[in-house]
Design a protein around this motif. Structure first.
Motif, mmCIF file in Angstrom:
data_model
loop_
_atom_site.group_PDB
_atom_site.id
_atom_site.type_symbol
_atom_site.label_atom_id
_atom_site.label_comp_id
_atom_site.label_asym_id
_atom_site.label_seq_id
_atom_site.Cartn_x
_atom_site.Cartn_y
_atom_site.Cartn_z
ATOM 1 N N MET A 1 0.840 -1.191 0.000
ATOM 2 C CA MET A 1 0.000 0.000 0.000
ATOM 3 C C MET A 1 0.885 1.255 0.000
ATOM 4 O O MET A 1 1.871 1.328 0.721
ATOM 5 C CB MET A 1 -0.888 -0.013 1.241
ATOM 6 N N ARG A 2 0.525 2.211 -0.818
ATOM 7 C CA ARG A 2 1.302 3.446 -0.927
ATOM 8 C C ARG A 2 1.070 4.337 0.284
ATOM 9 O O ARG A 2 -0.032 4.444 0.796
ATOM 10 C CB ARG A 2 0.906 4.213 -2.171
ATOM 11 N N GLN A 3 2.153 4.980 0.680
ATOM 12 C CA GLN A 3 2.048 5.949 1.759
ATOM 13 C C GLN A 3 1.578 7.277 1.156
ATOM 14 O O GLN A 3 2.046 7.678 0.094
ATOM 15 C CB GLN A 3 3.397 6.120 2.433
ATOM 16 N N HIS A 4 0.652 7.940 1.822
ATOM 17 C CA HIS A 4 0.137 9.209 1.316
ATOM 18 C C HIS A 4 1.131 10.321 1.588
ATOM 19 O O HIS A 4 1.738 10.379 2.645
ATOM 20 C CB HIS A 4 -1.218 9.533 1.950
ATOM 21 N N ARG A 5 1.274 11.177 0.611
ATOM 22 C CA ARG A 5 2.200 12.293 0.718
ATOM 23 C C ARG A 5 1.425 13.581 0.529
ATOM 24 O O ARG A 5 0.622 13.704 -0.390
ATOM 25 C CB ARG A 5 3.253 12.153 -0.377
ATOM 26 N N PHE A 6 1.658 14.531 1.409
ATOM 27 C CA PHE A 6 0.951 15.801 1.355
ATOM 28 C C PHE A 6 1.951 16.953 1.389
ATOM 29 O O PHE A 6 3.042 16.821 1.929
ATOM 30 C CB PHE A 6 -0.015 15.944 2.536
ATOM 31 N N ILE A 7 1.546 18.059 0.846
ATOM 32 C CA ILE A 7 2.354 19.276 0.879
ATOM 33 C C ILE A 7 2.073 20.001 2.180
ATOM 34 O O ILE A 7 0.926 20.119 2.613
ATOM 35 C CB ILE A 7 1.985 20.188 -0.317
ATOM 36 N N LYS A 8 3.124 20.514 2.785
ATOM 37 C CA LYS A 8 2.980 21.335 3.987
ATOM 38 C C LYS A 8 3.285 22.770 3.592
ATOM 39 O O LYS A 8 4.265 23.037 2.894
ATOM 40 C CB LYS A 8 3.939 20.866 5.071
ATOM 41 N N ALA A 9 2.436 23.687 4.034
ATOM 42 C CA ALA A 9 2.630 25.095 3.696
ATOM 43 C C ALA A 9 2.108 25.972 4.821
ATOM 44 O O ALA A 9 1.144 25.617 5.501
ATOM 45 C CB ALA A 9 1.908 25.430 2.398
ATOM 46 N N SER A 10 2.745 27.116 4.981
ATOM 47 C CA SER A 10 2.291 28.087 5.975
ATOM 48 C C SER A 10 1.072 28.827 5.429
ATOM 49 O O SER A 10 0.763 28.753 4.226
ATOM 50 C CB SER A 10 3.411 29.082 6.277
ATOM 51 N N LYS A 11 0.402 29.561 6.293
ATOM 52 C CA LYS A 11 -0.756 30.339 5.853
ATOM 53 C C LYS A 11 -0.353 31.363 4.793
ATOM 54 O O LYS A 11 -1.096 31.612 3.848
ATOM 55 C CB LYS A 11 -1.390 31.061 7.042
ATOM 56 N N GLU A 12 0.842 31.935 4.967
ATOM 57 C CA GLU A 12 1.320 32.924 4.003
ATOM 58 C C GLU A 12 1.551 32.283 2.634
ATOM 59 O O GLU A 12 1.225 32.881 1.603
ATOM 60 C CB GLU A 12 2.624 33.571 4.493
ATOM 61 N N GLU A 13 2.104 31.073 2.627
ATOM 62 C CA GLU A 13 2.338 30.380 1.360
ATOM 63 C C GLU A 13 1.020 30.027 0.672
ATOM 64 O O GLU A 13 0.899 30.149 -0.544
ATOM 65 C CB GLU A 13 3.167 29.118 1.586
ATOM 66 N N VAL A 14 0.028 29.615 1.462
ATOM 67 C CA VAL A 14 -1.283 29.298 0.893
ATOM 68 C C VAL A 14 -1.907 30.548 0.284
ATOM 69 O O VAL A 14 -2.436 30.515 -0.827
ATOM 70 C CB VAL A 14 -2.216 28.685 1.968
ATOM 71 N N GLU A 15 -1.820 31.659 0.998
ATOM 72 C CA GLU A 15 -2.380 32.912 0.478
ATOM 73 C C GLU A 15 -1.653 33.356 -0.786
ATOM 74 O O GLU A 15 -2.271 33.854 -1.722
ATOM 75 C CB GLU A 15 -2.329 34.020 1.538
ATOM 76 N N LEU A 16 -0.342 33.137 -0.827
ATOM 77 C CA LEU A 16 0.429 33.478 -2.018
ATOM 78 C C LEU A 16 -0.019 32.631 -3.204
ATOM 79 O O LEU A 16 -0.218 33.148 -4.308
ATOM 80 C CB LEU A 16 1.925 33.266 -1.766
ATOM 81 N N LEU A 17 -0.212 31.332 -2.986
ATOM 82 C CA LEU A 17 -0.679 30.452 -4.065
ATOM 83 C C LEU A 17 -2.053 30.883 -4.562
ATOM 84 O O LEU A 17 -2.302 30.942 -5.769
ATOM 85 C CB LEU A 17 -0.718 29.000 -3.587
ATOM 86 N N LYS A 18 -2.949 31.199 -3.636
ATOM 87 C CA LYS A 18 -4.302 31.628 -4.025
ATOM 88 C C LYS A 18 -4.271 32.941 -4.798
ATOM 89 O O LYS A 18 -5.012 33.122 -5.768
ATOM 90 C CB LYS A 18 -5.188 31.766 -2.793
ATOM 91 N N SER A 19 -3.407 33.867 -4.371
ATOM 92 C CA SER A 19 -3.322 35.153 -5.072
ATOM 93 C C SER A 19 -2.737 34.974 -6.466
ATOM 94 O O SER A 19 -3.091 35.701 -7.397
ATOM 95 C CB SER A 19 -2.499 36.153 -4.272
ATOM 96 N N GLN A 20 -1.827 33.997 -6.632
ATOM 97 C CA GLN A 20 -1.240 33.732 -7.949
ATOM 98 C C GLN A 20 -2.310 33.264 -8.934
ATOM 99 O O GLN A 20 -2.211 33.534 -10.124
ATOM 100 C CB GLN A 20 -0.142 32.682 -7.836
ATOM 101 N N LEU A 21 -3.321 32.530 -8.432
ATOM 102 C CA LEU A 21 -4.383 32.033 -9.316
ATOM 103 C C LEU A 21 -5.189 33.162 -9.943
ATOM 104 O O LEU A 21 -5.821 32.974 -10.978
ATOM 105 C CB LEU A 21 -5.318 31.091 -8.555
ATOM 106 N N LYS A 22 -5.182 34.335 -9.319
ATOM 107 C CA LYS A 22 -5.953 35.464 -9.831
ATOM 108 C C LYS A 22 -5.226 36.197 -10.955
ATOM 109 O O LYS A 22 -5.811 37.005 -11.654
ATOM 110 C CB LYS A 22 -6.265 36.437 -8.692
ATOM 111 N N LYS A 23 -3.945 35.891 -11.134
ATOM 112 C CA LYS A 23 -3.146 36.544 -12.163
ATOM 113 C C LYS A 23 -3.252 35.768 -13.471
ATOM 114 O O LYS A 23 -3.496 34.571 -13.465
ATOM 115 C CB LYS A 23 -1.681 36.594 -11.731
ATOM 116 N N PRO A 24 -3.040 36.448 -14.605
ATOM 117 C CA PRO A 24 -3.042 35.723 -15.883
ATOM 118 C C PRO A 24 -1.842 34.774 -15.951
ATOM 119 O O PRO A 24 -0.728 35.145 -15.604
ATOM 120 C CB PRO A 24 -2.938 36.828 -16.932
ATOM 121 N N MET A 25 -2.112 33.541 -16.377
ATOM 122 C CA MET A 25 -1.060 32.532 -16.486
ATOM 123 C C MET A 25 -1.513 31.438 -17.433
ATOM 124 O O MET A 25 -2.682 31.378 -17.809
ATOM 125 C CB MET A 25 -0.721 31.949 -15.112
#
Length: 93
Positions: A1-25
C-alpha cells in the motif's frame, strides 16, 4: 500500500498560491497551483490525479520541487529547441 504524501505550507504560502491564481497565467501553471492547494487541503495524490487528470509522476515532480523550495516561481520552465519563426496570430492566417 502506498504511503500518502501531502504538501505542507504556511498560511502565508497558501495565500500566495491563491493570489497567484488570480493573475493571468498558462493552463499548466494554474493546474500546478491547484494541485498543490488540493494537497495542502489533504487530498491524496490519487485523488488529485483523478480531479486534475494529470499523470501521477507529474504531480510527484511538483511535490519534489515544492519540498526543495523551487516552487517560488511557478512559471513554466523554458522549452528547449528552436524558437518560433511566426507568432500565433501569423500561424492562424
Amino acid at each position: 500500500m502506498r504511503q500518502h504524501r501531502f504538501i505542507k505550507a504556511s498560511k502565508e504560502e497558501v495565500e500566495l498560491l491563491k493570489s497567484q491564481l488570480k493573475k493571468p497565467m498558462s493552463r499548466q501553471e494554474s493546474v500546478r497551483i491547484e494541485g498543490l492547494l488540493l494537497s495542502i487541503k489533504g487530498y491524496t495524490m490519487e485523488q488529485i490525479v483523478d480531479i486534475l487528470e494529470v499523470n501521477r509522476d507529474t504531480i510527484s515532480r511538483w511535490f519534489n520541487r515544492w519540498d526543495q523550495g523551487k516552487m517560488n516561481n511557478l512559471a513554466n520552465l523554458p522549452k528547449s529547441g528552436r524558437r518560433r519563426i511566426y507568432t500565433e496570430t501569423e500561424e492562424k492566417k
